[in-house]
Design a protein around this motif. Sequence first.
Motif, PDB file in Angstrom:
ATOM      1  N   HIS A   1       8.397   9.013   9.663  1.00  0.00           N
ATOM      2  CA  HIS A   1       8.374   9.405   8.246  1.00  0.00           C
ATOM      3  C   HIS A   1       6.959   9.855   7.796  1.00  0.00           C
ATOM      4  O   HIS A   1       6.821  10.783   7.002  1.00  0.00           O
ATOM      5  CB  HIS A   1       8.845   8.200   7.431  1.00  0.00           C
TER       6      HIS A   1
ATOM      7  N   HIS B   1       5.725  13.307   6.062  1.00  0.00           N
ATOM      8  CA  HIS B   1       4.974  13.506   4.808  1.00  0.00           C
ATOM      9  C   HIS B   1       3.786  14.451   5.048  1.00  0.00           C
ATOM     10  O   HIS B   1       3.513  15.339   4.232  1.00  0.00           O
ATOM     11  CB  HIS B   1       4.470  12.170   4.262  1.00  0.00           C
TER      12      HIS B   1
ATOM     13  N   GLY C   1       5.092   4.655  -1.390  1.00  0.00           N
ATOM     14  CA  GLY C   1       5.437   3.308  -1.822  1.00  0.00           C
ATOM     15  C   GLY C   1       5.116   2.268  -0.748  1.00  0.00           C
ATOM     16  O   GLY C   1       4.932   1.100  -1.049  1.00  0.00           O
TER      17      GLY C   1
ATOM     18  N   GLY D   1       1.289   3.330  -4.005  1.00  0.00           N
ATOM     19  CA  GLY D   1       2.531   3.503  -4.776  1.00  0.00           C
ATOM     20  C   GLY D   1       3.111   2.163  -5.199  1.00  0.00           C
ATOM     21  O   GLY D   1       3.621   2.012  -6.310  1.00  0.00           O
TER      22      GLY D   1
ATOM     23  N   ASP E   1       3.850   0.862  -8.890  1.00  0.00           N
ATOM     24  CA  ASP E   1       5.170   0.344  -9.274  1.00  0.00           C
ATOM     25  C   ASP E   1       5.071  -1.048  -9.886  1.00  0.00           C
ATOM     26  O   ASP E   1       5.746  -1.356 -10.872  1.00  0.00           O
ATOM     27  CB  ASP E   1       6.103   0.299  -8.050  1.00  0.00           C
TER      28      ASP E   1
ATOM     29  N   GLY F   1       5.623   4.774 -10.658  1.00  0.00           N
ATOM     30  CA  GLY F   1       4.510   5.729 -10.572  1.00  0.00           C
ATOM     31  C   GLY F   1       4.548   6.831 -11.622  1.00  0.00           C
ATOM     32  O   GLY F   1       3.617   6.975 -12.425  1.00  0.00           O
TER      33      GLY F   1
ATOM     34  N   GLU G   1       2.133   7.318 -14.939  1.00  0.00           N
ATOM     35  CA  GLU G   1       1.349   8.550 -15.116  1.00  0.00           C
ATOM     36  C   GLU G   1       1.578   9.135 -16.514  1.00  0.00           C
ATOM     37  O   GLU G   1       0.625   9.557 -17.176  1.00  0.00           O
ATOM     38  CB  GLU G   1       1.728   9.582 -14.042  1.00  0.00           C
TER      39      GLU G   1
ATOM     40  N   GLY H   1       4.633  10.187  -1.847  1.00  0.00           N
ATOM     41  CA  GLY H   1       5.072  10.197  -3.240  1.00  0.00           C
ATOM     42  C   GLY H   1       3.957  10.198  -4.262  1.00  0.00           C
ATOM     43  O   GLY H   1       4.012  10.914  -5.269  1.00  0.00           O
ATOM     44  N   VAL H   2       2.896   9.421  -4.014  1.00  0.00           N
ATOM     45  CA  VAL H   2       1.805   9.330  -5.000  1.00  0.00           C
ATOM     46  C   VAL H   2       1.037  10.655  -5.094  1.00  0.00           C
ATOM     47  O   VAL H   2       0.357  10.916  -6.094  1.00  0.00           O
ATOM     48  CB  VAL H   2       0.860   8.143  -4.660  1.00  0.00           C
TER      49      VAL H   2
ATOM     50  N   ASN I   1       0.959  12.740  -8.176  1.00  0.00           N
ATOM     51  CA  ASN I   1       0.152  12.356  -9.342  1.00  0.00           C
ATOM     52  C   ASN I   1      -0.891  13.447  -9.654  1.00  0.00           C
ATOM     53  O   ASN I   1      -1.710  13.791  -8.799  1.00  0.00           O
ATOM     54  CB  ASN I   1      -0.531  11.016  -9.053  1.00  0.00           C
TER      55      ASN I   1
ATOM     56  N   THR J   1       7.472  13.606  -2.802  1.00  0.00           N
ATOM     57  CA  THR J   1       8.314  12.420  -2.629  1.00  0.00           C
ATOM     58  C   THR J   1       9.310  12.702  -1.489  1.00  0.00           C
ATOM     59  O   THR J   1       9.369  13.815  -0.959  1.00  0.00           O
ATOM     60  CB  THR J   1       9.058  12.092  -3.941  1.00  0.00           C
ATOM     61  N   ASP J   2      10.090  11.681  -1.115  1.00  0.00           N
ATOM     62  CA  ASP J   2      10.912  11.798   0.091  1.00  0.00           C
ATOM     63  C   ASP J   2      11.874  12.984   0.053  1.00  0.00           C
ATOM     64  O   ASP J   2      12.568  13.205  -0.941  1.00  0.00           O
ATOM     65  CB  ASP J   2      11.679  10.481   0.302  1.00  0.00           C
TER      66      ASP J   2
HETATM   67  O1  KG4 Z   1       6.983   8.951  -0.437  1.00  0.00           O
HETATM   68  P1  KG4 Z   1       7.862   8.287  -1.417  1.00  0.00           P
HETATM   69  O2  KG4 Z   1       8.879   9.117  -2.167  1.00  0.00           O
HETATM   70  O3  KG4 Z   1       8.647   7.104  -0.747  1.00  0.00           O
HETATM   71  C1  KG4 Z   1       8.046   6.277   0.205  1.00  0.00           C
HETATM   72  O4  KG4 Z   1       7.949   6.714   1.381  1.00  0.00           O
HETATM   73  O5  KG4 Z   1       7.598   5.173  -0.214  1.00  0.00           O
HETATM   74  O6  KG4 Z   1       6.881   7.546  -2.456  1.00  0.00           O
HETATM   75  C2  KG4 Z   1       7.374   6.796  -3.521  1.00  0.00           C
HETATM   76  C3  KG4 Z   1       6.191   6.205  -4.267  1.00  0.00           C
HETATM   77  C4  KG4 Z   1       6.605   5.206  -5.337  1.00  0.00           C
HETATM   78  O7  KG4 Z   1       5.777   4.062  -5.248  1.00  0.00           O
HETATM   79  C5  KG4 Z   1       6.358   5.980  -6.626  1.00  0.00           C
HETATM   80  O8  KG4 Z   1       6.083   5.156  -7.733  1.00  0.00           O
HETATM   81  C6  KG4 Z   1       5.151   6.822  -6.237  1.00  0.00           C
HETATM   82  O9  KG4 Z   1       5.442   7.245  -4.912  1.00  0.00           O
HETATM   83  N1  KG4 Z   1       4.998   8.005  -7.106  1.00  0.00           N
HETATM   84  C7  KG4 Z   1       3.952   8.179  -7.931  1.00  0.00           C
HETATM   85  C8  KG4 Z   1       4.191   9.388  -8.632  1.00  0.00           C
HETATM   86  N2  KG4 Z   1       5.395   9.902  -8.189  1.00  0.00           N
HETATM   87  C9  KG4 Z   1       5.860   9.030  -7.250  1.00  0.00           C
HETATM   88  N3  KG4 Z   1       2.845   7.441  -8.134  1.00  0.00           N
HETATM   89  C10 KG4 Z   1       1.952   7.884  -9.055  1.00  0.00           C
HETATM   90  N4  KG4 Z   1       2.132   9.027  -9.768  1.00  0.00           N
HETATM   91  C11 KG4 Z   1       3.228   9.794  -9.583  1.00  0.00           C
HETATM   92  N5  KG4 Z   1       3.387  10.920 -10.285  1.00  0.00           N
END
Ligand code: KG4
Length: 353
Positions: A130, A134, A156, A182, A186, A199, A203, A289-290, A293, A320-321
């Motif tokens: 994974h 990314h 996350g 992340g 959260d 997240g 924001e 995912g972050v 931001n 994000t995923d």
């Molecule tokens: O990569 P992802 O979709 O799933 C994982 O592999 O974990 O990341 C999800 C994470 C969550 O913790 C979410 O709150 C964070 O990414 N996230 C953000 C934003 N969009 C998603 N954190 C901060 N700002 C954002 N805009």
Amino acid sequence: MDYASYAKEKAASIIKSGNATVLAIETSCDETAAAVVKNGRTVISNIIHSQIPIHQKYGGVVPELASRSHTERIRPVTDEALSKAGLTLKNIDAVAVTFGPGLVGALLTGVSYAKGLALAGKLPLVGINHIHGHIAANYLSCAGLEPPFVCLVVSGGHSHIVLVRDYLDLELLGKTRDDAAGEAFDKVARVLGLGYPGGPKLESLALSGDPHAFDFHSPFNSGDHPDFSFSGPKTAVINLLHKAKQKGETVNFADIAASFQLSVVKVLCAKTVRAAKLSKVSLVALAGGVSANKLLRSTMLEMSESEGMKFCCPEFEYCTDNAAMIGSAGFYALMSGRLHGLELNADANPGLK
Ligand code: KG4
Ligand code: ZN
């Protein structure tokens, strides 16, 4: 001919041609996703079914519910990815699937379904990490991007600084010692009553706050080492709220959100740019995912440019995923002959391999 010999033969002819249309599947957490990607760079279709409404009332992902929903959605989502691309399995050259890290029950759904497709279509099967996926999201968004570069992977579950020497040659330079970035977003969002997923909500709230109202800096992050700690800033927020409650004082939640966001973003950017300098690479990328931001994107751009480095980050839909990023990583794995047979299994914690 048996499946393994057929798949090997097909892979050899794909590698010779240098072209491949990959059907990719991603089910590592709370998104059921499928995509068709050509030659690792062009997204033909990208379908994502989000489970947010299922988990929202519990304030976080419930693994058993995630697995059940993946089982229900995997077929329609994959069929839609093929039909949106105007293709059938007959037009696909290989199947790529996330095998880990993630929730093991969720991963198993995608891995099992991908194996079934590979067997039915007599197609090569490629298991993708994974985190590699990314990072590969950058190849979909930044034309001409090629390794080497340093990539900050923030999701996350992970906060990694990775040196991408080559498409499949990655080295972990730094990581979080406790919470992922992340995860900290959260958890802070949860104590502020913002709900899941935290997240993006944090924001939005931060937009109306003063980022200098509070100092959530953690002393651990000041060190010259490449590792992070996000549990410190998170605990500082919780303590602040606790003390205010005891004293009967009110605190401005938007100020907390803005100050917390700034403290996390500052350390993520400073350590990544420093790692890139030490690794003597001139390009910094973002993933996970972050990386959606906006403050993180703009600060990383500013800091890398001020060091004379180029900067690349995935378009929002690939942060994000999603399965398109798995299709890109799958292409490069396939081209280097890294195939998996039907013995491919889900692995909740495979590290960077
Ligand atoms: O990569 P992802 O979709 O799933 C994982 O592999 O974990 O990341 C999800 C994470 C969550 O913790 C979410 O709150 C964070 O990414 N996230 C953000 C934003 N969009 C998603 N954190 C901060 N700002 C954002 N805009
Ligand atoms: Zn992810």
